[in-house]
Write an enzyme that holds these catalytic residues in place. Structure first.
Site, PDB file in Angstrom:
ATOM      1  N   ASP A   1      10.676  16.530   7.879  1.00 29.26           N
ATOM      2  CA  ASP A   1       9.245  16.222   7.913  1.00 29.26           C
ATOM      3  C   ASP A   1       8.637  16.440   9.291  1.00 29.26           C
ATOM      4  O   ASP A   1       7.698  15.734   9.685  1.00 29.26           O
ATOM      5  CB  ASP A   1       8.976  14.777   7.439  1.00 29.26           C
ATOM      6  CG  ASP A   1       9.593  14.496   6.094  1.00 29.26           C
ATOM      7  OD1 ASP A   1       9.470  15.361   5.213  1.00 29.26           O
ATOM      8  OD2 ASP A   1      10.227  13.433   5.934  1.00 29.26           O
TER       9      ASP A   1
ATOM     10  N   LYS B   1       7.574  21.712   9.518  1.00 23.10           N
ATOM     11  CA  LYS B   1       8.134  23.080   9.516  1.00 23.10           C
ATOM     12  C   LYS B   1       7.300  24.034   8.653  1.00 23.10           C
ATOM     13  O   LYS B   1       7.257  25.221   8.941  1.00 23.10           O
ATOM     14  CB  LYS B   1       9.582  23.076   8.996  1.00 23.10           C
ATOM     15  CG  LYS B   1      10.547  22.389   9.944  1.00 23.10           C
ATOM     16  CD  LYS B   1      11.939  22.378   9.400  1.00 23.10           C
ATOM     17  CE  LYS B   1      12.081  21.565   8.122  1.00 23.10           C
ATOM     18  NZ  LYS B   1      11.800  20.122   8.265  1.00 23.10           N
TER      19      LYS B   1
ATOM     20  N   GLY C   1       9.521  19.175   1.160  1.00 21.30           N
ATOM     21  CA  GLY C   1       8.108  19.294   0.821  1.00 21.30           C
ATOM     22  C   GLY C   1       7.413  19.911   2.018  1.00 21.30           C
ATOM     23  O   GLY C   1       7.347  19.304   3.070  1.00 21.30           O
ATOM     24  N   HIS C   2       6.976  21.152   1.876  1.00 20.40           N
ATOM     25  CA  HIS C   2       6.344  21.835   3.003  1.00 20.40           C
ATOM     26  C   HIS C   2       4.850  21.999   2.732  1.00 20.40           C
ATOM     27  O   HIS C   2       4.459  22.511   1.701  1.00 20.40           O
ATOM     28  CB  HIS C   2       6.999  23.196   3.228  1.00 20.40           C
ATOM     29  CG  HIS C   2       8.402  23.074   3.769  1.00 20.40           C
ATOM     30  ND1 HIS C   2       9.257  24.122   3.886  1.00 20.40           N
ATOM     31  CD2 HIS C   2       9.073  22.000   4.233  1.00 20.40           C
ATOM     32  CE1 HIS C   2      10.404  23.700   4.399  1.00 20.40           C
ATOM     33  NE2 HIS C   2      10.316  22.412   4.605  1.00 20.40           N
TER      34      HIS C   2
ATOM     35  N   GLN D   1      14.555  20.230   5.680  1.00 18.27           N
ATOM     36  CA  GLN D   1      15.118  19.000   6.272  1.00 18.27           C
ATOM     37  C   GLN D   1      15.287  19.162   7.796  1.00 18.27           C
ATOM     38  O   GLN D   1      14.600  19.981   8.391  1.00 18.27           O
ATOM     39  CB  GLN D   1      16.428  18.596   5.605  1.00 18.27           C
ATOM     40  CG  GLN D   1      16.278  18.090   4.180  1.00 18.27           C
ATOM     41  CD  GLN D   1      16.252  19.177   3.134  1.00 18.27           C
ATOM     42  OE1 GLN D   1      17.016  20.109   3.192  1.00 18.27           O
ATOM     43  NE2 GLN D   1      15.373  19.065   2.158  1.00 18.27           N
TER      44      GLN D   1
END
Ligand code: IMP
Length: 451
Positions: free
Chosen positions: A13, A16, A40-41, A223
């Site tokens: 988080d 990225k 989750g991006h 991650q």
């Protein structure tokens, strides 16, 4: 052969998605390397917000191949939905290629992950319950089903029935779960196959061809370093290798082709799930940062745990990954603070140390030692030049860079694509990292050894 890797330096988080999107502008293709829909991006372009769990963030650049490497585990239902959603928003996804060697997340993986997490006892990790661990476990046990198997109905059914002959026993006997129905899974997965078959194409030949032509490839990690299965805070980790070295494993790109590793560092620290967190803030400051930084999981919606930046862990991440430079994200979230603490050492077993315990699982036994820096108390979200940042914000940035001895190349001060301050040319710190290509480095080594 220019390959750049984007690696999370903390517990994930770090931002990225935004950084990958930014670097994709200068790249010719982007490849996602590991993890699954536990990630989750988020990318914000103008008023549009895109949240992706499986598709590479580079998918938003229609003219560039967006690839999914062997190291990713794929829930086909999730990726089908992401493709459909993007198509509705005018992004056709024709640039997508998925490795046939990427493993499938199956319904029994998800059931096992959920069951293990709710099982009474202290062996609770706080996973995203997306089936990630069980899918990687089957891969290592050579019991997994891969994307390529989806293309062959007979092979898929055979492998599925073989897997269920074991998984259903475990689900029923150990967890009291009703088990999974092979026919239902066949129906569901073969329907996904219809939508995914066109994308299941080995991306490696394309990557190799592009590298041979001197094109720029960007590797998108998910991650972060401290969640690495070997080098993270085991057992409170994910089941893949989010470190830079994992980029080669998850894509098939050789280490000699890598010429830049970019670390993504949030200006403070967060973590989701259980596990040690020495600088955790369980107070009003932590709550305020959580709200201002929207620190709620993109995947699970869980509130993230918040803490001060930990330079002991960041230095460790630097040692593991060998960052050429770092991007500091979410600096604007600290705008309102009177003062900012930074952890510079630990008290561990009666001594002051500047490195974490050899077993990161013992991180819960350390006490952080802080230095305090003054805040800048001004909004910085609209600033786009390093020189225009408040002095105390620059001091904070330079403090981080000097302490970990790495150049900072960019600072993100907001969610939008445009909110990125390039500092490469401006910051002349003690560290001057030159990006050398593999060929240059071989030449230098041969010159040194006189060969
Ligand atoms: P899993 O990857 O779902 O097995 O979860 C293992 C640990 O990694 C848990 O603590 C999760 O909260 C954490 N984790 C997994 N993916 C992410 C991510 O993308 N960001 C932050 N934490 C993550």
């Amino acid at each position: 052969m220019p390959v750049t890797i984007i690696t999370g330096a903390q517990w994930g988080d770090e931002g990225k998605g935004k950084v990958t999107d930014y670097f994709t502008i200068k790249s010719d293709a982007v490849i996602r390397v590991q993890g699954g829909n536990n990630a989750g991006h988020t990318v914000v372009i103008g008023e549009e917000k895109y949240e992706m769990h499986l598709l590479p963030s580079g998918i938003l650049h229609a003219d560039k191949p967006a690839l999914i490497g062997d190291g990713v585990v794929i829930n086909p239902g999730v990726i089908v939905q992401e493709i459909r959603d993007l198509r509705k928003r005018g992004i056709n996804c024709e640039n997508l290629k998925i490795s046939p060697r990427a493993h499938l997340i199956m319904p029994y993986h998800i059931a096992l992950d959920e069951m293990r997490e709710v099982r009474p006892g202290k062996f609770h990790i706080g996973t995203t319950k997306r089936g990630i661990g069980p899918a990687y476990a089957d891969k290592a046990a050579r019991f997994g089903i891969r994307m390529g198997d989806l293309l062959d109905r007979g092979e898929f059914e055979l492998k599925l029935r073989h897997a269920l002959s074991e998984k259903n026993v475990i689900l029923r006997e150990v967890y009291g779960h009703p088990g999974c129905d092979p026919l239902q899974i066949m129906d569901e997965y073969l329907a996904y196959r219809k939508e995914l078959a066109q994308y299941i194409i080995d991306p490696l030949p394309l990557v190799r061809e592009m590298l041979a032509c001197g094109k720029e490839i960007l590797v998108e990690g998910a991650q972060g370093t401290l969640l690495d299965i070997d080098h993270g805070t085991y057992p409170y980790v994910t089941s893949s290798h989010p470190i830079a070295a994992g980029a080669c494993l998850g894509t098939g790109i050789s280490p000699g082709s890598i010429n830049r590793v970019v670390g993504v560092v949030k200006a403070y620290l967060t973590r989701v799930g259980d596990g040690p967190f020495p600088t955790e803030l369980i107070d009003e400051t932590g709550n305020a940062l959580r709200v201002k930084g929207s620190e709620y999981g993109t995947t699970t919606g869980r509130p993230r745990r918040i803490g001060w930046l930990d330079l002991v862990l960041l230095k460790y991440a630097q040692q593991i990954n060998g960052f050429n430079d770092i991007v500091v994200t979410k600096l604007d979230v600290l705008d309102d603070l009177d003062e900012i603490k930074v952890c510079v050492a630990y008290k561990y077993q009666g001594e002051t140390v500047t490195y974490p315990p050899g077993d990161l699982g013992r991180l819960g036994e350390v006490e952080p030692v802080y230095e305090t820096l003054p805040g800048w108390k001004k909004p910085i979200g609209e600033i786009n030049k390093y020189e225009d940042l408040p002095e105390n914000a620059k001091k904070y940035i330079e403090f981080i860079s000097n302490r970990i001895n790495v150049q900072i190349s960019n600072i993100a001060c907001g969610k939008r694509r445009s909110q990125m301050i390039p500092v490469e040319a401006v910051l002349h710190l003690a560290v001057k990292t030159k990006y050398i290509t593999a060929t240059e480095s071989i030449t230098k080594r041969s010159e040194k050894s006189g060969k």
